[in-house]
Scaffold this motif. Structure first.
Motif, PDB file in Angstrom:
ATOM      1  N   ALA A 153       0.836  -1.205   0.000  1.00 52.39           N
ATOM      2  CA  ALA A 153       0.000   0.000   0.000  1.00 52.39           C
ATOM      3  C   ALA A 153       0.869   1.252   0.000  1.00 52.39           C
ATOM      4  O   ALA A 153       0.581   2.213  -0.734  1.00 52.39           O
ATOM      5  N   ARG A 154       1.932   1.257   0.797  1.00 55.06           N
ATOM      6  CA  ARG A 154       2.833   2.412   0.820  1.00 55.06           C
ATOM      7  C   ARG A 154       3.512   2.606  -0.531  1.00 55.06           C
ATOM      8  O   ARG A 154       3.655   3.734  -1.006  1.00 55.06           O
ATOM      9  N   LEU A 202       6.377   5.233   0.390  1.00 53.58           N
ATOM     10  CA  LEU A 202       7.395   4.400   1.017  1.00 53.58           C
ATOM     11  C   LEU A 202       8.575   5.289   1.366  1.00 53.58           C
ATOM     12  O   LEU A 202       9.174   5.912   0.481  1.00 53.58           O
ATOM     13  N   LEU A 203       8.863   5.413   2.623  1.00 56.31           N
ATOM     14  CA  LEU A 203       9.974   6.244   3.073  1.00 56.31           C
ATOM     15  C   LEU A 203      11.200   5.365   3.289  1.00 56.31           C
ATOM     16  O   LEU A 203      11.134   4.366   4.006  1.00 56.31           O
ATOM     17  N   LEU A 204      12.279   5.743   2.654  1.00 52.93           N
ATOM     18  CA  LEU A 204      13.529   5.015   2.803  1.00 52.93           C
ATOM     19  C   LEU A 204      14.506   5.859   3.608  1.00 52.93           C
ATOM     20  O   LEU A 204      14.587   7.074   3.416  1.00 52.93           O
ATOM     21  N   GLY A 249      22.346   3.829   3.187  1.00 52.64           N
ATOM     22  CA  GLY A 249      21.113   3.305   2.647  1.00 52.64           C
ATOM     23  C   GLY A 249      20.143   2.982   3.752  1.00 52.64           C
ATOM     24  O   GLY A 249      20.301   3.417   4.890  1.00 52.64           O
ATOM     25  N   ASP A 250      19.147   2.190   3.420  1.00 49.83           N
ATOM     26  CA  ASP A 250      18.129   1.773   4.384  1.00 49.83           C
ATOM     27  C   ASP A 250      18.437   0.337   4.799  1.00 49.83           C
ATOM     28  O   ASP A 250      18.062  -0.622   4.118  1.00 49.83           O
ATOM     29  N   GLU A 251      19.140   0.218   5.903  1.00 50.08           N
ATOM     30  CA  GLU A 251      19.592  -1.095   6.370  1.00 50.08           C
ATOM     31  C   GLU A 251      18.429  -2.065   6.556  1.00 50.08           C
ATOM     32  O   GLU A 251      18.503  -3.231   6.136  1.00 50.08           O
ATOM     33  N   ALA A 252      17.344  -1.614   7.153  1.00 49.74           N
ATOM     34  CA  ALA A 252      16.208  -2.499   7.416  1.00 49.74           C
ATOM     35  C   ALA A 252      15.599  -3.026   6.115  1.00 49.74           C
ATOM     36  O   ALA A 252      15.228  -4.194   6.018  1.00 49.74           O
ATOM     37  N   ARG A 253      15.503  -2.173   5.103  1.00 47.84           N
ATOM     38  CA  ARG A 253      14.909  -2.602   3.824  1.00 47.84           C
ATOM     39  C   ARG A 253      15.851  -3.534   3.063  1.00 47.84           C
ATOM     40  O   ARG A 253      15.389  -4.469   2.407  1.00 47.84           O
ATOM     41  N   ALA A 256      13.232   1.073  -5.543  1.00 48.94           N
ATOM     42  CA  ALA A 256      13.142   2.320  -4.789  1.00 48.94           C
ATOM     43  C   ALA A 256      14.512   2.761  -4.274  1.00 48.94           C
ATOM     44  O   ALA A 256      14.765   3.963  -4.096  1.00 48.94           O
ATOM     45  N   MET A 257      15.408   1.787  -4.070  1.00 46.75           N
ATOM     46  CA  MET A 257      16.764   2.098  -3.604  1.00 46.75           C
ATOM     47  C   MET A 257      17.745   2.258  -4.771  1.00 46.75           C
ATOM     48  O   MET A 257      18.945   2.317  -4.572  1.00 46.75           O
ATOM     49  N   GLY A 258      17.219   2.287  -5.997  1.00 46.30           N
ATOM     50  CA  GLY A 258      18.075   2.496  -7.165  1.00 46.30           C
ATOM     51  C   GLY A 258      18.670   1.238  -7.733  1.00 46.30           C
ATOM     52  O   GLY A 258      19.605   1.287  -8.537  1.00 46.30           O
ATOM     53  N   GLY A 259      18.162   0.081  -7.352  1.00 48.47           N
ATOM     54  CA  GLY A 259      18.687  -1.184  -7.842  1.00 48.47           C
ATOM     55  C   GLY A 259      17.673  -1.952  -8.658  1.00 48.47           C
ATOM     56  O   GLY A 259      16.632  -1.446  -9.043  1.00 48.47           O
TER      57      GLY A 259
END
Length: 182
Positions: free
Chosen positions: A39-40, A46-48, A91-95, A178-181
């Motif tokens: 949904a996000r 979606l916030l990174l 980056g976003d470690e959790a994601r 979303a993280m560019g990959g």
């Protein structure tokens, strides 16, 4: 509450039932979280995070979470850290962990014997994460469906045999993008 209950003395039958309730609750929580992530993503909300973190610590955490499932199936679980990796990354470690857990969990789920390997190498524009396994494999048609929402390689046959919702890899693809990959 079930986790607290499992710390108490229980009969074997009670323990089995409490463990079943715990697994069911964890599964339901994963479904809710996956649905919220989708949904996000669809809403563009979606916030990174963009924070520095220790790459080896993050990979070690992922390995610690995946290794018990691999061990339970008698699989070899290997982590390969290639030379030249930076000690800290942004980056976003959790994601990143979420993506690796989805990929690694699927590799373990669909591998009956052999090994699952998680390798990380420097790449031209960042890092390259690879999850390889000696599992059942996929033909070209199955590969096309693999990252689509609510799809599994053999459809209902796969769902009945292995479980899952067909959301984990779709979410992983969206997170990677979303993280560019990819």
């Amino acid at each position: 509450m079930t986790e607290l209950l499992l710390k108490e003395p229980l009969t074997e039958r009670q323990r089995h039932r409490a463990e079943t309730v715990l697994r069911a609750g964890q599964h339901l929580l994963r479904l809710v979280n996956d649905t919220l992530d989708l949904a996000r993503i669809e809403a563009g909300r979606l916030l990174l995070k963009d924070e520095a973190f220790d790459l080896q610590d993050a990979i070690s955490d992922v390995a610690q979470m995946l290794r018990p499932a691999a061990d339970a199936k008698g699989l070899e679980f290997v982590v390969e850290l290639h030379p030249g990796l930076p000690p800290r990354v942004r980056g976003d470690e959790a994601r990143i962990k979420q993506v690796l857990l989805n990929l690694g969990g699927n590799a373990i789920k669909f591998t009956e014997e052999g090994r699952v390997t998680l390798s990380i190498a420097p790449a031209e524009a960042g890092l390259r994460f690879v999850v390889e396994d000696t599992g059942i494999g996929l033909d070209a048609a199955q590969q096309q469906k693999l990252f689509q929402r609510f799809e599994q390689a053999d459809g209902e046959q796969t769902q009945r045999r292995f479980g899952g919702t067909g959301l984990g890899l779709a979410i992983s693809r969206e997170l990677a993008r979303a993280m560019g990959g990819e």
